[in-house]
Design a protein around this motif. Structure first.
Motif, short mmCIF file in Angstrom:
data_model
loop_
_atom_site.label_atom_id
_atom_site.label_comp_id
_atom_site.label_asym_id
_atom_site.label_seq_id
_atom_site.Cartn_x
_atom_site.Cartn_y
_atom_site.Cartn_z
N GLU A 105 28.66 37.44 35.47
CA GLU A 105 29.53 36.94 36.73
C GLU A 105 29.28 35.43 37.18
O GLU A 105 30.12 34.88 37.52
CB GLU A 105 29.36 37.44 37.39
N SER B 242 34.54 35.01 30.18
CA SER B 242 34.81 36.22 30.83
C SER B 242 35.12 37.75 29.79
O SER B 242 34.48 38.73 29.82
CB SER B 242 36.76 35.92 31.19
N LEU C 76 31.92 39.83 30.26
CA LEU C 76 31.59 40.16 30.66
C LEU C 76 32.38 41.33 30.98
O LEU C 76 31.91 42.20 30.97
CB LEU C 76 31.98 39.08 31.87
#
Length: 410
Positions: free
Chosen positions: A349, A295, A298
């Motif tokens: 993602e 995460s 990203l």
């Protein structure tokens, strides 16, 4: 992930133990050559299995049997740990005796220790075979039914490489930003379980040593009474009888402490269970850490895309410093980097989605199994401690009656 999916599909009560009788019938010492071609003495254990369907239909077939070494049980458990990281896998009995009172042999070839380990290995198989997930694994079935082909089958799964990778990952230092409170509490629970069980085993070993000393003192009294009886004419028979009672009382401690060792082994099982529970919590931390890392990566990639697309660079960033030193990028260079970042963002993602699902499924499966474990632990330790108390009461009753018999004989 496959294991977690299977976990949700297996109907409750559908276990191998409902279809097959399993026992570790006996142990046997053997001599052979090890991997470096040196002669060694080792112990093998006879596993016997029999179909329950055949028994219920009125048949009584001879059980199928095969021999396994302790190291093969270790391979099976390591395979289960790697394949089902969300399950509190039952532990094996100790390879060498720990927490023993000093008069008890710690030699792993001692017949009494080998017998207790045989019982422990049978208990391990029964635990695994009664688990709704573990019992349906085909490798377990091969372990129980195929003496020679089994090792090839288990190594073909590639579990060893996964095990090495798992050990490295779990031993690495990392910190989760948003730990799951339930798993944090469960980790503390496992630490407390291990600490309290260790203390109880140490105290029991010290008490056993002192009890052994008290009983053996009566053996000395037995000799004194026997010698005294030779000097006394009127009380000779009574003294001789009292001496025999003293000797019998002193000798009885060996059986008592051997029976106590059975209860100590039940405590040791949960001492080792604590480590299995901690491993489940640690694997959850690793899964959560991988999700947080994906995460974060990203977010960083999206920030870079925004900077390239708008031309706005964050102050004090590495990008800003390079622009000042080497000048602005050409439109073609910026477009190429934007295209690459778009691909990386799509991949990122997908990774975050996969890790999110993996983490959620892990939490769901692990939490169910940890609750199952806690219920099992409460039930087992309650029964073990009640059994231990009953044994102590029985022992005390014998002690209370012995002096009366001795007095009457005197």
């Amino acid at each position: 992930n496959t294991a977690l999916t299977i976990y949700s599909l297996i109907p409750e009560g559908s276990t191998l133990l409902r279809r097959m009788e399993i026992s570790v019938a006996e142990a046997e010492k053997r001599t052979g050559k090890n991997t470096v071609n040196m002669q060694e003495i080792f112990t093998v254990y006879l596993i016997e299995t029999r179909s329950i369907d055949a028994i219920t239909e009125g048949h009584n077939p001879a059980p199928d049997s095969l021999w396994r070494r302790y190291s093969e049980f270790e391979i099976l458990r390591n395979y289960l740990l790697v394949t089902y990281p969300f399950i509190v896998v039952p532990p094996l009995p100790e390879k060498r005796a720990e927490f023993v009172w000093h008069k008890l042999s710690a030699d792993n070839m001692d017949p009494d220790f080998v017998e207790r380990r045989r019982v422990g290995l049978e208990n391990f198989l029964l635990r695994v075979a009664s688990h709704s997930v573990l019992s349906n694994d085909k490798i377990l079935y091969h372990f129980l039914t195929e003496e020679h082909r089994w090792k090839e089958v288990v190594y073909e799964t590639g579990f060893q490489a996964k095990a090495d990778s798992r050990i490295k990952a779990l031993s690495a230092t990392f910190r989760v930003k948003n730990p799951d409170k339930r798993f944090t509490e469960m980790k503390h629970y496992s630490d407390e379980l291990q600490s309290l069980t260790s203390q109880l085993l140490r105290v029991r070993a010290r008490v056993a040593d002192r009890l052994y000393g008290v009983y053996k003192v009566h053996g000395n009294y037995g000799r004194v009474f026997s010698e005294w009886s030779a000097l006394e004419k009127e009380m000779g028979d009574g003294l001789q009888s009292a001496g025999h009672h003293m000797d019998a009382y002193a000798a009885s401690v060996d059986d008592i402490l051997e029976e106590e060792e059975h209860y100590a082994d039940q405590l040791k099982e949960y001492l080792f269970y604590a480590e299995a529970l901690r491993a489940v919590c640690r694997k959850h931390e690793l899964t959560q850490y991988e999700l947080e890392t994906a995460s974060s990566d990203l977010i960083s990639k999206k920030q870079q895309r925004e900077e390239l697309a708008t031309g706005m660079v964050r102050t004090f960033s590495f990008k800003g410093m390079t622009n000042k030193l080497f000048g602005q990028e050409t439109p073609e260079q910026r477009e190429a980097k934007l295209s690459l970042l778009e691909e990386q963002i799509v991949q990122g993602e997908e990774t975050v989605t996969e890790k999110t699902v993996e983490c959620e499924e892990y939490v769901k499966g692990a939490w169910v199994d940890m609750q199952r474990f806690k219920e099992q632990k409460d039930r087992d330790l309650r029964e073990a401690l009640i059994g231990y108390a009953i044994m102590q009461i029985s022992m005390c009753k014998k002690v209370c009656h012995t002096p009366v018999e001795v007095w009457k004989c005197s």
